[in-house]
Structure formats: C-alpha cells, structure tokens
Design a protein around this motif. Structure first.
Motif, PDB file in Angstrom:
ATOM      1  N   GLY A  86       3.424   1.979  -1.269  1.00 26.19           N
ATOM      2  CA  GLY A  86       4.381   1.055  -0.632  1.00 26.19           C
ATOM      3  C   GLY A  86       5.595   0.958  -1.457  1.00 26.19           C
ATOM      4  N   GLY A  87       6.279  -0.112  -1.249  1.00 21.48           N
ATOM      5  CA  GLY A  87       7.702  -0.302  -1.748  1.00 21.48           C
ATOM      6  C   GLY A  87       7.872   0.098  -3.188  1.00 21.48           C
ATOM      7  N   ASP A  88       6.865   0.279  -3.859  1.00 19.41           N
ATOM      8  CA  ASP A  88       7.028   0.399  -5.176  1.00 19.41           C
ATOM      9  C   ASP A  88       6.245   1.583  -5.636  1.00 19.41           C
ATOM     10  OD1 ASP A  88       8.066  -2.235  -5.181  1.00 19.41           O
ATOM     11  OD2 ASP A  88       5.972  -2.982  -6.287  1.00 19.41           O
ATOM     12  N   VAL A  89       6.810   2.693  -6.146  1.00 23.76           N
ATOM     13  CA  VAL A  89       6.339   3.967  -6.050  1.00 23.76           C
ATOM     14  C   VAL A  89       7.284   4.912  -7.141  1.00 23.76           C
ATOM     15  CG1 VAL A  89       7.399   4.835  -4.110  1.00 23.76           C
ATOM     16  CG2 VAL A  89       5.256   5.941  -5.035  1.00 23.76           C
ATOM     17  N   LEU A  90       6.646   5.822  -7.893  1.00 23.00           N
ATOM     18  CA  LEU A  90       7.293   6.860  -8.769  1.00 23.00           C
ATOM     19  C   LEU A  90       7.135   8.169  -7.934  1.00 23.00           C
ATOM     20  CD1 LEU A  90       8.931   7.358 -11.317  1.00 23.00           C
ATOM     21  CD2 LEU A  90       6.785   7.459 -12.482  1.00 23.00           C
ATOM     22  N   ILE A  91       8.102   8.597  -7.735  1.00 24.45           N
ATOM     23  CA  ILE A  91       8.011   9.995  -7.055  1.00 24.45           C
ATOM     24  C   ILE A  91       9.234  11.288  -7.526  1.00 24.45           C
ATOM     25  CG2 ILE A  91       9.918   8.882  -5.246  1.00 24.45           C
ATOM     26  CD1 ILE A  91       8.225  10.259  -2.977  1.00 24.45           C
ATOM     27  N   LYS A  92       8.755  12.133  -6.985  1.00 23.18           N
ATOM     28  CA  LYS A  92       9.452  13.174  -7.539  1.00 23.18           C
ATOM     29  C   LYS A  92      10.629  13.519  -6.432  1.00 23.18           C
ATOM     30  CE  LYS A  92       5.590  16.539  -9.160  1.00 23.18           C
ATOM     31  NZ  LYS A  92       4.921  17.505  -8.907  1.00 23.18           N
ATOM     32  N   ARG A  93      12.204  13.717  -6.961  1.00 27.41           N
ATOM     33  CA  ARG A  93      13.132  13.816  -6.439  1.00 27.41           C
ATOM     34  C   ARG A  93      13.071  14.884  -5.333  1.00 27.41           C
ATOM     35  NH1 ARG A  93      18.413  15.170  -5.525  1.00 27.41           N
ATOM     36  NH2 ARG A  93      19.779  13.302  -5.441  1.00 27.41           N
ATOM     37  N   LYS A  94      12.559  15.890  -5.967  1.00 29.82           N
ATOM     38  CA  LYS A  94      12.378  17.234  -5.047  1.00 29.82           C
ATOM     39  C   LYS A  94      11.901  16.743  -3.486  1.00 29.82           C
ATOM     40  CE  LYS A  94      11.170  22.062  -4.800  1.00 29.82           C
ATOM     41  NZ  LYS A  94      10.335  21.955  -3.462  1.00 29.82           N
ATOM     42  N   VAL A  95      10.626  16.206  -3.673  1.00 21.79           N
ATOM     43  CA  VAL A  95       9.740  15.627  -2.795  1.00 21.79           C
ATOM     44  C   VAL A  95      10.680  15.104  -1.495  1.00 21.79           C
ATOM     45  CG1 VAL A  95       8.076  14.341  -1.926  1.00 21.79           C
ATOM     46  CG2 VAL A  95       7.725  15.875  -3.789  1.00 21.79           C
ATOM     47  N   LEU A  96      11.586  14.098  -2.140  1.00 17.55           N
ATOM     48  CA  LEU A  96      12.466  13.211  -1.257  1.00 17.55           C
ATOM     49  C   LEU A  96      13.711  14.180  -0.637  1.00 17.55           C
ATOM     50  CD1 LEU A  96      13.092  10.183  -3.565  1.00 17.55           C
ATOM     51  CD2 LEU A  96      11.954  10.160  -1.575  1.00 17.55           C
ATOM     52  N   VAL A  97      13.710  15.314  -1.355  1.00 18.36           N
ATOM     53  CA  VAL A  97      14.870  16.016  -0.763  1.00 18.36           C
ATOM     54  C   VAL A  97      14.060  16.714   0.486  1.00 18.36           C
ATOM     55  CG1 VAL A  97      16.283  18.252  -1.104  1.00 18.36           C
ATOM     56  CG2 VAL A  97      16.113  16.424  -2.710  1.00 18.36           C
ATOM     57  N   ASP A  98      13.021  17.397   0.031  1.00 18.67           N
ATOM     58  CA  ASP A  98      12.238  18.396   1.025  1.00 18.67           C
ATOM     59  C   ASP A  98      11.942  17.515   2.173  1.00 18.67           C
ATOM     60  OD1 ASP A  98      12.612  20.240  -0.714  1.00 18.67           O
ATOM     61  OD2 ASP A  98      10.809  20.031  -1.534  1.00 18.67           O
ATOM     62  N   THR A  99      11.582  16.284   2.289  1.00 15.59           N
ATOM     63  CA  THR A  99      11.265  15.446   3.326  1.00 15.59           C
ATOM     64  C   THR A  99      12.400  14.792   3.806  1.00 15.59           C
ATOM     65  OG1 THR A  99      10.585  13.683   1.877  1.00 15.59           O
ATOM     66  CG2 THR A  99       8.903  15.006   2.207  1.00 15.59           C
ATOM     67  N   GLU A 100      13.634  14.748   3.466  1.00 15.10           N
ATOM     68  CA  GLU A 100      14.669  13.984   3.807  1.00 15.10           C
ATOM     69  C   GLU A 100      14.532  12.584   3.568  1.00 15.10           C
ATOM     70  OE1 GLU A 100      15.869  15.552   7.692  1.00 15.10           O
ATOM     71  OE2 GLU A 100      16.384  17.282   6.969  1.00 15.10           O
ATOM     72  N   GLY A 101      13.454  12.025   2.720  1.00 14.67           N
ATOM     73  CA  GLY A 101      13.274  10.814   2.275  1.00 14.67           C
ATOM     74  C   GLY A 101      12.941   9.876   3.666  1.00 14.67           C
ATOM     75  N   PHE A 102      13.123   8.537   3.400  1.00 13.24           N
ATOM     76  CA  PHE A 102      12.591   7.311   4.186  1.00 13.24           C
ATOM     77  C   PHE A 102      13.413   7.579   5.766  1.00 13.24           C
ATOM     78  CE2 PHE A 102      12.107   6.151   0.052  1.00 13.24           C
ATOM     79  CZ  PHE A 102      10.774   5.519  -0.056  1.00 13.24           C
ATOM     80  N   ASP A 103      12.588   6.992   6.563  1.00 13.20           N
ATOM     81  CA  ASP A 103      13.131   7.087   7.986  1.00 13.20           C
ATOM     82  C   ASP A 103      13.954   5.763   7.917  1.00 13.20           C
ATOM     83  OD1 ASP A 103      13.300   6.235  10.792  1.00 13.20           O
ATOM     84  OD2 ASP A 103      11.628   7.150  11.443  1.00 13.20           O
TER      85      ASP A 103
END
Length: 205
Positions: free
Chosen positions: A151-168
């Motif tokens: 959900g809206g609260d999550v701890l995530i790797k920054r690399k994953v955000l870079v690789d997926t281009e983040g949220f829609d």
C-alpha cells in the motif's frame, strides 16, 4: 543490526494534512535509527491549510511543493524519491505514524537480492472510535510472507524505483498495486513481515 547503518530516505506525501503532519514527522524522527542516516522530505500536493508552514518548523525536513493543477499520489512519491539519494526509500502518507522499531525490523529483509520491497502491519490509531474505524482496522489485516502488493506505506529499494520508473503518475488511486505488479513482473518479491509498521487515522466521525 548493521555494522554501518545505511541511509534511508523518507518520503511523506500530503494535501491539507495540518492535523497529521506533526505526528507523522515526529514518529520518523523518534525512530530507533540514527537520525543522521535519515533524509526526510515532505511533498505537498497543493495544500490550502498550514501543512507546509507546520512541516517547515522541523529543520531536518526538506519541503517540496508540487506545482500541479492535478496532483496525484504517484506524482508526489516520484518527486520525493527523486529528490533523495538514499539507497532505501520509505513512503508514508501524512495521516500515518511509523512504528519506532520499523526500520530495524524491516530493513534487514532488503539485504536479500530477490526482495524489492518490504511492508508490515498497518493498523488504525483509533480502532474503537466508531464502526468505520473498526472496519478499517479489520481491512488492514493482510497475509504475511511473500505477497502480491503493498500500500502507501512501504520500504523499497531505490534501484527498483529507478528500474521501474516509479509510480504511475496518471492514476488518482491504485498506484501502489500497479507498481507492485510491475515489480513482480521483474521476478522480484514483495515481503510483508509480522511486525507493526504504521498507525493510520481514518479520521471519520
């Protein structure tokens, strides 16, 4: 827990959240984690109340004002994590308070290469206030272990955000499961652990 504590970036998003901002920010600052290893940004989606003024009272908090006529959660979260350089990003909604021990319980799981994101239990702050809060508290109860989405609260790797281009950024809701789906398509796992993560205030009378 760690020989050296990795830096964590905390992204708080909100609109007209003056009632909640102090509790959210102070819960992060009071976490059992070295304060000098936390970067915190409050991303405001266009408040007309004193949210920005209140957040500005905390010297360690970066403030980012979105100049968008149509702010969405995805725009706020993406703007926040892109402002920070920490390798791990904690997302929070302004109407939540993070558990003091969350980082020391959640972060070690991200040392695994196959885990992209970790979340824990979200509970209502006032579950006995009325039937709405009671039902909301029940609805926050999900399975633990490898799970389909966060959900809206999550701890995530920054690399994953870079690789997926983040949220829609076009979605006004459902941006969290949408990103979760794209993460799972990369053969990475989302883990929900059996530990408190956040308290939420549904704020319904």
């Amino acid at each position: 827990m760690f020989d050296t504590f990795p830096k964590i970036g905390v992204v708080i998003i909100g609109v007209n959240a003056q009632k909640f901002i102090p509790g959210c920010i102070e819960s992060v600052l009071n976490s059992d984690y070295p304060e000098n290893q936390m970067e915190i940004v409050y991303v405001d989606g266009g408040s007309s109340d004193k949210s920005i003024e209140i957040a500005s009272n905390y010297p360690k908090i970066k403030i980012l004002k979105l100049n968008s006529s149509h702010p969405t959660p995805g725009k706020g979260r993406n703007a926040g994590w892109k402002l920070l350089d920490a390798p791990f990003i904690q997302f929070l909604d302004a109407d939540t308070m993070i558990d003091r021990d969350w980082f020391k319980n959640g972060l070690p799981n991200l040392m695994r290469t196959d885990i992209a994101a970790v979340c824990g239990h979200r509970r209502e702050r006032y579950p006995d206030k009325n039937c709405f809060h009671m039902i909301g508290n029940m609805e926050w109860k999900y399975e633990t272990g490898s799970c389909r989405y966060f959900g809206g609260d999550v701890l995530i790797k920054r690399k994953v955000l870079v690789d997926t281009e983040g949220f829609d950024e076009t979605l006004v809701a459902g941006e969290d499961p949408e990103l979760s789906y794209r993460i799972r398509q990369k053969k990475l796992h989302i883990l929900r652990i059996d530990h408190p993560m956040t308290l939420h205030d549904l704020n319904m009378v």
